[in-house]
Every structure is written in structure tokens, then in C-alpha cells.
Design an enzyme around this catalytic site. Sequence first.
Site, mmCIF file in Angstrom:
data_model
loop_
_atom_site.group_PDB
_atom_site.id
_atom_site.type_symbol
_atom_site.label_atom_id
_atom_site.label_comp_id
_atom_site.label_asym_id
_atom_site.label_seq_id
_atom_site.Cartn_x
_atom_site.Cartn_y
_atom_site.Cartn_z
ATOM 1 N N TYR A 478 0.759 -1.463 -0.114
ATOM 2 C CA TYR A 478 -0.390 -0.476 0.251
ATOM 3 C C TYR A 478 0.886 0.944 0.020
ATOM 4 O O TYR A 478 0.489 2.335 0.791
ATOM 5 C CB TYR A 478 -1.406 0.196 1.011
ATOM 6 C CG TYR A 478 -2.122 -1.218 1.039
ATOM 7 C CD1 TYR A 478 -2.695 -1.467 0.563
ATOM 8 C CD2 TYR A 478 -1.308 -1.951 2.314
ATOM 9 C CE1 TYR A 478 -3.624 -2.515 0.733
ATOM 10 C CE2 TYR A 478 -2.424 -3.271 2.420
ATOM 11 C CZ TYR A 478 -3.427 -3.843 1.343
ATOM 12 O OH TYR A 478 -3.995 -4.753 1.661
ATOM 13 N N HIS A 479 2.178 1.326 -0.573
ATOM 14 C CA HIS A 479 3.467 2.481 -0.213
ATOM 15 C C HIS A 479 3.124 3.121 -2.526
ATOM 16 O O HIS A 479 3.780 2.500 -3.047
ATOM 17 C CB HIS A 479 4.326 1.960 -0.308
ATOM 18 C CG HIS A 479 4.507 1.173 0.943
ATOM 19 N ND1 HIS A 479 5.213 0.903 2.015
ATOM 20 C CD2 HIS A 479 3.207 1.869 2.252
ATOM 21 C CE1 HIS A 479 5.376 0.214 2.866
ATOM 22 N NE2 HIS A 479 4.719 1.027 3.122
ATOM 23 N N LEU A 480 2.033 3.442 -2.551
ATOM 24 C CA LEU A 480 1.696 4.194 -4.001
ATOM 25 C C LEU A 480 2.593 5.775 -4.005
ATOM 26 O O LEU A 480 1.899 7.014 -3.548
ATOM 27 C CB LEU A 480 0.307 3.898 -4.351
ATOM 28 C CG LEU A 480 -0.402 2.777 -3.591
ATOM 29 C CD1 LEU A 480 -2.084 2.505 -3.892
ATOM 30 C CD2 LEU A 480 0.184 1.427 -4.572
#
Length: 553
Positions: A478-480
Site C-alpha cells: 500500500y505504498h503508492l
Amino acid sequence: MAEAAPDADTFDYVIVGSGAAGSVLANRLSADPGVTVCVLEAGPPDRNPFIHIPAGFIKTLADPGVTWQFKTEPLPMTGGRRISTVQGRTLGGSSSVNGMIYNRGQPADLDNWAQRGNRGWGYADCLPYYRRSENRIGPSDASRGRNEDGIPITDMDWINPISEAFIQGCVGLGIPRARDYNCGDQAGVGYFQRAIRKGRRVSAAVAFLKPALSRPNLEVRTNARASRILFEGKRAVGIAYLNAPGAAPQQVRARREVILSAGTVNTARLLQVSGVGPAELLGRLGVPVVHELRGVGSNFRDHYASRFVMRAKKGVETLNELARGLRLGAQIARWALGKPSILATAPSHVHVFWKSFEGLDVPDLQCVFTPGSYAEGKVYVLDDYPGVTAGAWQHRPESHGWVRARSANVFEDPEINPNYLSDSMDVRVHLGGMRLLRRMLGTPELGRFLEVETLPGPEVQTDDELLDFAKRNGSTTYHLIGTARMGPETDPTTVVSDRLLVHGMQGLRVVDASIMPGMPSANTYATTLMIAEKAADFIRGREAAAPEAAAAA
């Protein structure tokens, strides 16, 4: 031509999104009583009780009421799977549903940003803004912030003996025990620091937005999904938004600036459906071109993780047992009394920042360990046997993809293609990370607790077999980042200047993780908070904080 209705509400600043960046900006900008600020949040207020209980992330990540349930495109390197890429959609944004980890990364991350032509974005330049956004509660040195109106960062207080054995095992492998991984020297193993205080999650909304709500010059509108940026020529003058599908559009005007803090996916999508982006894509969407910017939606990156699971021996107590029946009741009672409990822990307990191969100068991997495990193929359903999990991902992946709107309808999810593991170096580092996981899980210190590897299983040994496992079981962290990349206007892949103003436009700024030119060697939350603090000084016309040398940290 002005698009706003004559009776449209008007503020000095309109901020789209109340996540990490939007909440910081709302607080810092509204501190000036001479300006007015409006925040538009697509989701509801953060009243869901599971938001505020740290362990409640298991519930909120699967709840479309408070999250964007985005999925990636099916890709060969993910075994044809569509991977869930959930983002927060409530006050606080993803900070209301994330893993609460505070991780700045390596100083070289930001020095590299500056080397790409982004003036004032080196580590020494950014350190004062990390400090400003943080209230470190616990041991620290001068590099850490103790700002009372920053995000509270505390140490892990619920410790499982298996976690301590894992750390000791890593030390036996030659990995040093880290003093403080957020002080500039990241290498080592230890417990994560997290945004939890007195057993409760402290989101960006709780830390920054809500303390400012009593100010008469700040207004927050929830369930307000931005559908279009309003322009007069090349100048952004407001936002059109919808309260529900098919609802009548409403508008809010901005005298000074429209600020996009909607997150890496939604910021890119909003620019595109408003006519700012690649002309070819806008043509397919049927959207008139306001300004062609090829980089909008490109340069998308994410951390791709593989996780190994081991079954613990009979009688060993892991999260799997503590989260059920009478034991869970006891943990709830401890939490209610303000004592350390599994309800007030982050999903990942132990960090390891280390090297995929010997001989590297600095870590290129982040590994995590949790004294619990989830059933294969299930979304946050704990195994019915005692187990532990360790995962690994590459710090700075070279693989990159895109985010593209499918239509001008913002109730239709965009196309998200991260192109995981498409770069050969990423594959090499990922395989090195998986082999490191096995070494760390196979130490004598853990041997008295653990029994057998259940995922991927001891039969998976060769590079081809491990890569096949990674394709079939790997997932997002979830590190966009990256879809509105910061850089000089001469670089056609960039979208915003080093003052975060959209190239070729007026009155339009982007302040969120989408502006990151490269992936930090870290979770992205801490750096997003820093970006917003720095942007607030830009917007208010304040002199930049004096650089602080890393050696002074």
C-alpha cells in the site's frame, strides 16, 4: 471562461482530500486567521470505532464504507491476479486504516530527489519538516521532533517472546540491533515505532485536522467526491464535487489555490478527468485538453512483498490464539484498562533493514516480522494453528507502471497497473529478500518456538520456484507513489515543480505521495507528512526552515 456558478462558495484555499497531507495542510494554513480553507473529503467522518482501535485495521481494510477498494490490473508477474490496493476514504484518509508505522527511510532517498533538480529537497533541507510533523514519545536524539502538535510516535509496548527470539536470531546472523532506525542510520533489526498513543490510533485527522476544526476559517465537507477541477484558462479556480452517484454537482471556488491531496491514485485520476494529462488518454476519455502533461498518471511505483509463514510448536502462544475466545476477552480487558495488549499493536512488530546480497553499502530491503499468521488466500483471517509471518520487499523498485482513468465518471475505478517485478534487478533483489527471510526464520533462537515452514513450504527451493511463489502470493504494501512526479519542467515525465506547482498551470498545486520522484526506502506515511509541512511553508510564503545536517541528528 468561468465555470463556477455565481453563488458558489468561495475560500482562499480548497484542499481535495483529508489524508496525511490534507490534514497537515488544513491545520497549518488555517493557523493564519487571515485566510479561509475548505477541505473536501470523499468519504464519511471517521466515526467507525474500528478506525481508532489499532487492531481494527483487519475490519476497516475490507470495509468499502471507509476505503477505496481499488484493485490492480491482472498481470503475468502476479499470476494473473488482481491485487487489492486499498486506500483510506474517510477523515484521515489512509492514516485512518494503515499499519501506523512511522519510518523516514534513508537520507540518501531525499538527497537523490535533490540531485534530480529539486532544489531544497535534500535530507538536510527536509529534516526540519520531519521534526515539525512529529511528537516523538520515547528515547530519541536531536534528529527527532518533540512537537506537541505533531503526530505522536511511540515504541512498541506489547512484546511477544517469539519477536524477541527473532531479533536475537538476526543479531546472531550479523545484523546489528538498531538504536533508532529513524535517526538517519537505518541498518539493523528492532521494534517498529508507530502512531499509537494510549492504546488508540492517532490518524492525521486526529493529530492535525480535528484540533483545527474550532477555527472559524476552516470548513470540512465530507462525502464530497471531487469530480472535476474548474479552470479559467490555465488557472484553477475551484472544484466540482458530488455527494453521491447521480447527484447534482456542487462547486466550491478558490481565490488563491486548489490543492490536490487526494492520494497517488485519485490525484492522477482527478487531473486526467479535468483535462490535465496525456492528450491521447484525454481523447479516449472524451475530455477536452486544458493542458497536456504526459507524466500525469505515469511513474507509478509500489512496494511488492512476499511473505513466509511458519507453524509454531504446540503450546507456543501467538496472535492466532490470543485473538480468539477467552484469551481475546482478556486482551480486550487489558486494552480497556490502558495496559499493553494485542488490540494496540501495529500489524508489523519487528523491522529488519538489511541487504539482499553481501557487499552492499546500505540496506536495499525492508523485512517485517509478526508473531501471528493469516490463512493462505484469506484476507486477514488468522490461521487456526499457532504461526508467525515474515515478509520482505525491495526498498527502491525500478519497476513502474501507471494510473489511468477509465472514464470521466469518478465513481468508476481507474486502471491501476504497477508492473510489479517487470525489472530484472527487482527480481534479483526480491529473490535475495526471500532467501534472507529463510535465514532469519531458521536461526537456533527461533528453533525452540517454530516447527515447520507452511508457506511457501520447504519443497520450494530454486530461483524459479521462489519466483513462481512470489507471482502467485506476493502483494502490495500500500505504498503508492509517483503519479504526479516532482521535477524540472524540462523533464517530460514530471508533473509538478519543486514548489509542487503543476507545470504550465496557475493556482494548482499537488501535495501528497504522488509527487515523490522516487520510492523512499521506507513506508511512505512519514515522508508524506514531511512533504505537507514543507508545502505549507511554500503556500504561506514563509522562509524555508534552515537545513539541518544529518551529523547534527
